[in-house]
Design a protein around this motif. Structure first.
Motif, PDB file in Angstrom:
ATOM      1  N   LEU A 758       0.563  -1.133  -0.212  1.00 36.55           N
ATOM      2  CA  LEU A 758      -0.170   0.125  -0.227  1.00 36.55           C
ATOM      3  C   LEU A 758       0.583   1.132   0.116  1.00 36.55           C
ATOM      4  O   LEU A 758       0.428   2.062  -1.143  1.00 36.55           O
ATOM      5  N   ASP A 759       1.744   1.031   0.958  1.00 37.83           N
ATOM      6  CA  ASP A 759       2.897   2.608   0.368  1.00 37.83           C
ATOM      7  C   ASP A 759       3.795   2.470  -0.285  1.00 37.83           C
ATOM      8  O   ASP A 759       4.073   3.866  -0.949  1.00 37.83           O
ATOM      9  N   ALA A 760       3.605   1.843  -1.402  1.00 33.88           N
ATOM     10  CA  ALA A 760       4.722   1.382  -2.439  1.00 33.88           C
ATOM     11  C   ALA A 760       3.020   1.768  -3.274  1.00 33.88           C
ATOM     12  O   ALA A 760       3.639   2.334  -4.243  1.00 33.88           O
ATOM     13  N   GLY A 761       2.327   1.831  -3.413  1.00 33.86           N
ATOM     14  CA  GLY A 761       1.402   2.662  -4.422  1.00 33.86           C
ATOM     15  C   GLY A 761       0.859   1.357  -5.112  1.00 33.86           C
ATOM     16  O   GLY A 761       0.690   1.734  -6.332  1.00 33.86           O
ATOM     17  N   TRP A 762       1.033   0.457  -5.168  1.00 33.44           N
ATOM     18  CA  TRP A 762       0.991  -0.775  -6.094  1.00 33.44           C
ATOM     19  C   TRP A 762      -0.008  -2.167  -5.812  1.00 33.44           C
ATOM     20  O   TRP A 762      -0.253  -2.878  -6.197  1.00 33.44           O
ATOM     21  N   ASP A 763      -0.851  -1.011  -4.380  1.00 31.06           N
ATOM     22  CA  ASP A 763      -1.704  -2.188  -4.703  1.00 31.06           C
ATOM     23  C   ASP A 763      -3.333  -2.051  -5.442  1.00 31.06           C
ATOM     24  O   ASP A 763      -3.948  -0.860  -5.680  1.00 31.06           O
ATOM     25  N   LEU A 764      -3.734  -2.333  -6.215  1.00 35.26           N
ATOM     26  CA  LEU A 764      -4.832  -2.607  -7.447  1.00 35.26           C
ATOM     27  C   LEU A 764      -6.093  -3.292  -6.944  1.00 35.26           C
ATOM     28  O   LEU A 764      -6.799  -2.289  -7.442  1.00 35.26           O
ATOM     29  N   GLN A 765      -6.763  -4.297  -6.179  1.00 35.41           N
ATOM     30  CA  GLN A 765      -7.931  -4.511  -5.799  1.00 35.41           C
ATOM     31  C   GLN A 765      -8.750  -3.223  -5.753  1.00 35.41           C
ATOM     32  O   GLN A 765      -9.766  -3.486  -5.916  1.00 35.41           O
ATOM     33  N   LEU A 766      -8.090  -2.758  -4.354  1.00 35.64           N
ATOM     34  CA  LEU A 766      -9.633  -2.094  -3.068  1.00 35.64           C
ATOM     35  C   LEU A 766      -9.550  -1.102  -4.335  1.00 35.64           C
ATOM     36  O   LEU A 766     -10.263  -0.406  -3.889  1.00 35.64           O
ATOM     37  N   GLY A 767      -8.558  -0.637  -4.839  1.00 34.07           N
ATOM     38  CA  GLY A 767      -8.613   0.977  -5.889  1.00 34.07           C
ATOM     39  C   GLY A 767      -9.647   0.500  -6.614  1.00 34.07           C
ATOM     40  O   GLY A 767     -11.064   0.989  -6.867  1.00 34.07           O
ATOM     41  N   GLN A 823      -1.575   7.462  -1.849  1.00 39.20           N
ATOM     42  CA  GLN A 823      -2.140   6.594  -3.238  1.00 39.20           C
ATOM     43  C   GLN A 823      -1.674   5.664  -2.968  1.00 39.20           C
ATOM     44  O   GLN A 823      -0.664   4.911  -3.869  1.00 39.20           O
ATOM     45  N   ILE A 824      -3.016   4.879  -2.471  1.00 44.35           N
ATOM     46  CA  ILE A 824      -2.034   3.321  -2.252  1.00 44.35           C
ATOM     47  C   ILE A 824      -2.421   2.487  -4.100  1.00 44.35           C
ATOM     48  O   ILE A 824      -1.822   1.455  -3.762  1.00 44.35           O
ATOM     49  N   SER A 825      -3.049   2.981  -4.896  1.00 41.92           N
ATOM     50  CA  SER A 825      -3.343   2.060  -6.537  1.00 41.92           C
ATOM     51  C   SER A 825      -2.518   2.918  -6.908  1.00 41.92           C
ATOM     52  O   SER A 825      -2.772   2.775  -8.320  1.00 41.92           O
ATOM     53  N   ALA A 826      -2.060   4.121  -6.833  1.00 41.77           N
ATOM     54  CA  ALA A 826      -1.166   5.081  -8.506  1.00 41.77           C
ATOM     55  C   ALA A 826      -0.273   4.473  -8.686  1.00 41.77           C
ATOM     56  O   ALA A 826      -0.761   3.965 -10.292  1.00 41.77           O
ATOM     57  N   GLN A 827       0.934   3.555  -8.562  1.00 40.01           N
ATOM     58  CA  GLN A 827       1.517   2.732  -9.325  1.00 40.01           C
ATOM     59  C   GLN A 827       0.819   2.278 -10.431  1.00 40.01           C
ATOM     60  O   GLN A 827       1.598   1.626 -11.367  1.00 40.01           O
ATOM     61  N   ALA A 828      -0.355   0.836  -9.619  1.00 41.33           N
ATOM     62  CA  ALA A 828      -0.434   0.656 -10.325  1.00 41.33           C
ATOM     63  C   ALA A 828      -2.141   0.509 -10.348  1.00 41.33           C
ATOM     64  O   ALA A 828      -1.495   0.113 -12.359  1.00 41.33           O
ATOM     65  N   MET A 829      -2.339   1.725 -10.769  1.00 42.50           N
ATOM     66  CA  MET A 829      -3.430   1.817 -11.595  1.00 42.50           C
ATOM     67  C   MET A 829      -2.436   2.807 -12.987  1.00 42.50           C
ATOM     68  O   MET A 829      -3.252   3.157 -14.487  1.00 42.50           O
ATOM     69  N   ARG A 830      -1.451   3.584 -12.754  1.00 41.24           N
ATOM     70  CA  ARG A 830      -0.508   4.283 -13.947  1.00 41.24           C
ATOM     71  C   ARG A 830      -0.226   2.770 -15.297  1.00 41.24           C
ATOM     72  O   ARG A 830      -0.418   2.935 -15.812  1.00 41.24           O
ATOM     73  N   THR A 858      10.046  -3.490  -4.709  1.00 40.59           N
ATOM     74  CA  THR A 858       9.672  -2.400  -5.782  1.00 40.59           C
ATOM     75  C   THR A 858       8.318  -2.193  -5.450  1.00 40.59           C
ATOM     76  O   THR A 858       7.814  -1.457  -4.697  1.00 40.59           O
ATOM     77  N   ALA A 859       8.166  -3.099  -6.355  1.00 42.04           N
ATOM     78  CA  ALA A 859       6.168  -3.372  -5.917  1.00 42.04           C
ATOM     79  C   ALA A 859       5.842  -3.436  -5.085  1.00 42.04           C
ATOM     80  O   ALA A 859       4.373  -4.041  -4.142  1.00 42.04           O
ATOM     81  N   LYS A 860       6.482  -4.624  -3.927  1.00 43.15           N
ATOM     82  CA  LYS A 860       5.921  -5.210  -3.112  1.00 43.15           C
ATOM     83  C   LYS A 860       4.885  -6.416  -2.985  1.00 43.15           C
ATOM     84  O   LYS A 860       3.766  -6.174  -2.156  1.00 43.15           O
TER      85      LYS A 860
END
Length: 890
Positions: A758-767, A823-830, A858-860
């Motif tokens: 979540l801190d890395a911004g790579w969580d996709l599911q909740l977003g 932004q818990i999903s920012a990186q994943a969404m991008r 990196t994405a954890k």
């Protein structure tokens, strides 16, 4: 006949030689047909010392007693139990009780003796006039290594028929001498032949007469053996100058037949494998395993694809695929009709675990099997195999599953002996002596437990007891050491058949992929070989690994196999272009794009190739035994929490949770993991129950502190996001006192790893869940009511393993849950947006070899998609940026 010198007879008129086998003796002396002997039935006497073992493992105990009786009988010279005098043995000892029981069994049932011993016993009571033809022998004395009974039979035949004429005996002796002459003394082969066992070995540098090669597996081994044989033939040898020494294993027969056939080299004496397997036995065995509830997934899948099923093969494959994916009630089963539907319903319906219940199910299911003409013989065989199973169930008080499985077990394919002919490459198997010498011998399977195979310990005779028996009775019963010595002597004599060269080949991997060491025989060979005047201590260093050896140094010709159309190189930049919108491959009935789920989109995020294979239903399904993995544990936990915290219901008290969790877990197991009902899974059940109970109590306290109420569980969400239709199932939707909503996903994992993601911004599911709820396509009445007034929507993970709660999107009082800012999903969404843009235009971006580290570090997140298919790694790009960083480049 045992021993190492073959006993032969010469026809008086023609001089033709025949080896004296039990079959030849049976025909000559008109031995009665053997009486069928049921070991399990005859060993049920409570007076026998092995009675307790019979109750636990009847088949294994029967085999152990049969082996012990053979060992005892071959030490006699009359094949009579009365020859065994136990008067000097202490009657309280274990050896006395076992030998006395064997002697009593022998008295009651002479048919318990092996078939060859029954033949010998008949001949010992015959006169010369009873023989249909003369059998003059080529040797006056039996082999020194023969057992007492073999020597006695040899003497009996000699008394009846005498010796062949001098010319025949000299010819036979010359033939036998060729088999033990071996190679010249100064060569490496000669030193191995003479120094394999026995006293100090003569050592010397390795020369061309002896070579060692390591290959991957049996298939490569067969190909190399064929290549070496071809090289010898190219050098001027005849096929008959070459011999193969092979393990007595069916897989060798098939691979060798294919490898030598491809080169056009004839093989003499290679056993032939049956063309058809025992389909009736397989079907009945799998059916019984499935009727013993709970049915294992692999047994169900194996039964579904049986040719005797009342449905088409493609239906069976789809049913098997679904059950191996974890769906014990496959979707396709709903579309079955007629006999297929009847069969499936009978198979999956509750069956009383009683003899009458199982028998009733078998009687109903049997008539529904495939009635096609091509399977008439198999159906007839099924009925025949069902008959003893029926007899074992009728009138029984309880079900003896091991006995039923034994009765139903498919017949083991028995290789059939093929004719030997002069012109072919000779085959020598490990349990027999060579039948002719060879210039070049290729020894195969020199790995693991072979050459020699280990001698198992008899449950009835310990070596110390056997030596006591020898001393007190005079019987020369074999010890394990005697058996091993005879096996080593057999190997020595097998190697003596080579006159010029020996090629030793070892497969590094066994048939199940386990790495194996070189065999003990190779270690004994190594003691005759020196390097720089020092004896080789590590036999592994003798082998040339063919895969790491330049082809120019191989012991055979090689050819680079290439496809007719060379495979194109991987595209520069790592993007495959399919020139179509891949999101439209799966469409609804009205030809609209089918919604994507969060799990599918996470696959796309990690590996577009894995996503593409899934879209085209091309991902592999692993057949493996039932297991409790993290996905299944999560499914069970989700279902329990759903029933504990029902919508529009007050929070349960702690004592209610404690009372309900065991039964709710049992219900969930029956539905999703029936295999866990077995006693062997009790530890895992208790551990899972403990984890869920602790998490449920903590979750109840969290909801109480938040003042939350459950809007609904297992919410099917439809919505839009990133320009596509979405579909997902959220575990739980809560409403807080201020009207805000909280989407909760229960995870059977810990807090730390999820927090890092979540801190890395790579969580996709909740977003994605939040996107669906903010732009819904369909609303249930409860959802519609909850969304009135455009409430704030937060998302949270409830981590079951350590009872943590990670929440984002809402402001709550401190100390209740862990609030994530950012932004818990920012990186994943991008990155997902980039991937969607690519697949819309038919572009599939391949993974880089750096991706695994990128996603973990990196994405954890754990990149499960990279292991979804072997093709993912096969088409990975060397070097280059990690997948999450890759931009453009086609």
């Amino acid at each position: 006949m045992d021993g190492f010198e073959q006993i032969a007879t010469a026809r008086p008129r023609t001089g033709a030689f025949r080896v004296l086998t039990p079959e030849l003796l049976a025909e000559t002396y008109l031995t009665p047909k053997p009486v069928e002997f049921d070991w399990v039935e005859n060993l049920q006497d409570e007076a026998f010392p092995w009675n307790a073992s019979m109750q636990v493992a009847p088949v294994e105990t029967g085999q152990a007693v049969a082996d012990a009786l053979r060992t005892l009988a071959q030490a006699t010279s009359t094949l009579s139990p009365e020859e065994i005098d136990l008067s000097k043995l202490d009657q309280s000892t274990r050896i006395f009780k076992h030998v006395e029981a064997l002697r009593e069994l022998w008295r009651r049932a002479p048919a318990a003796l092996p078939r060859d011993f029954q033949i010998f016993a008949h001949i010992l009571n015959c006169s010369a006039q009873d023989a249909l033809e003369a059998l003059p022998l080529t040797s006056e004395t039996a082999c020194a290594h023969a057992s007492p009974i073999a020597r006695q039979v040899h003497q009996k035949i000699l008394d009846h028929h005498g010796l062949a004429d001098t010319a025949c005996r000299e010819t036979w002796a010359k033939r036998r001498a060729d088999l033990v002459q071996g190679a010249s003394e100064p060569s490496s082969l000669g030193r191995v032949q003479r120094g394999l066992i026995g006293g100090p070995a003569t050592t010397g540098e390795l020369d061309s007469s002896l070579s060692f090669y390591a290959v991957r597996d049996v298939a490569e081994e067969a190909q190399l053996a064929a290549g070496i044989a071809q090289r010898h033939i190219d050098a001027g040898a005849a096929a008959s100058d070459i011999a193969l020494l092979i393990p007595d294993e069916a897989e060798y027969f098939g691979h060798l037949a294919q490898a030598f056939r491809s080169l056009g080299i004839p093989i003499s004496g290679l056993p032939e494998l049956p063309e058809k397997r025992d389909i009736a036995g397989e079907t009945l065995l799998h059916l019984l395993v499935c009727l013993q509830r709970p049915a294992p997934a692999m047994a169900l899948a194996s039964l579904y694809i049986s040719p005797l099923m009342p449905w088409a093969p493609d239906i069976g494959r789809q049913l098997a695929r679904e059950v191996m994916e974890g769906r014990y009630e496959p979707y396709l089963a709903k579309a079955l009709s007629g006999r297929s539907k009847q069969f499936y319903q009978l198979l999956r319906a509750p069956v009383a675990q009683t003899p009458s219940g199982i028998l009733g199910a078998l009687e109903k299911i049997g008539p529904l099997l495939n009635k096609a003409d091509e399977f008439k013989a198999d159906i007839s065989a099924f009925r025949s195999k069902l008959s003893p199973v029926r007899s074992a169930l009728v009138g029984a008080r309880s079900i003896d599953w091991p006995t039923l499985y034994r009765l139903a077990a498919p017949a083991t394919p028995t290789p059939e002996a093929s004719e030997r002919f002069v012109e072919g490459v000779s085959i020598f198997t490990e349990t027999a002596l060579p039948w002719r010498s060879a210039r070049h011998l290729i020894a195969m399977g020199m790995s693991g437990y072979r050459w020699p195979r280990a001698v198992t310990t008899s449950p009835l005779f310990l070596d110390g007891e056997i030596r006591l028996l020898q001393a007190k009775t005079g019987l020369q019963v074999e010890t394990r050491g005697d058996v091993m010595a005879r096996r080593m002597e057999r190997i020595r004599r097998q190697l003596l058949s080579a006159r010029e060269s020996l090629s030793v080949i070892r497969p590094v991997l066994s048939s199940d992929g386990v790495r194996q060491p070189c065999s003990p025989a190779v270690a004994l060979m190594a003691r005759t070989i020196s390097k720089n005047t020092k004896v080789v201590e590590d036999a592994n260093t003798l082998f040339h690994d063919l895969r790491s050896t330049p082809p120019a140094q191989w012991p055979c010709e090689h050819e680079q196999a290439s496809p007719r159309t060379p495979a194109p190189p991987l595209p520069m930049g790592g993007v495959i272009k399919l020139e179509r919108d891949l999101l439209l491959h799966r469409v609804t009935k009205d030809d609209h794009m089918r919604p994507q789920s969060p799990s599918r989109l996470e696959t796309l995020l990690v590996s577009p190739l894995a996503w593409c294979l899934s879209e085209f239903s091309a991902e592999p399904i692993l057949w493996a035994p039932d297991s409790l993995n993290i996905m299944l544990a999560g499914t069970l936990a989700h279902e329990i929490l759903e029933h504990l915290f029902e919508k529009e219901s007050p929070l349960p008290a702690q004592n209610q949770i404690e009372a309900q969790v065991p039964e709710l877990l049992a219900q969930a197991i029956r539905r999703h993991a029936p295999f866990m009902q077995r006693a062997i899974w009790s530890v895992e059940r208790l551990g899972l129950e403990r984890d869920i109970l602790k998490a449920a109590i903590a979750w109840r306290d969290t909801m109480d502190k938040l003042g939350a109420s459950v809007v609904d569980n297992e919410i099917l969400l439809h919505g839009e996001g990133l320009g596509i239709r979405l579909r997902g199932r959220a575990d739980c939707l809560l409403q807080l006192p201020d009207g805000s909503l909280l989407i909760v996903d229960h995870k059977k994992s810990g807090t730390r790893a999820r927090r890092d993601r979540l801190d890395a911004g790579w969580d996709l599911q909740l977003g994605l869940y939040r996107s669906m709820l903010q732009s819904p396509e369909e609303l249930t009445p409860s959802l519609e009511e909850a969304l009135k007034g455009n409430p704030k929507i937060g998302v949270a993970y409830h981590l079951i393993n350590d009872q943590g709660v990670l929440l984002e999107g809402l402001s709550l009082p401190p100390g209740i849950v862990t609030i994530i800012d950012g932004q818990i999903s920012a990186q994943a969404m991008r990155t997902l947006s980039d991937r969607l843009s690519e697949v819309r235009t038919g572009k599939v971006r391949l993974n880089s070899v750096n991706d695994r580290d990128f996603f973990k570090k990196t994405a954890k997140l754990t990149p499960y998609a990279l292991t979804a298919s072997p093709l993912i790694e096969r088409f990975m790009l060397e070097g280059g940026p990690a997948h999450g960083d890759a931009k453009g480049g086609e």
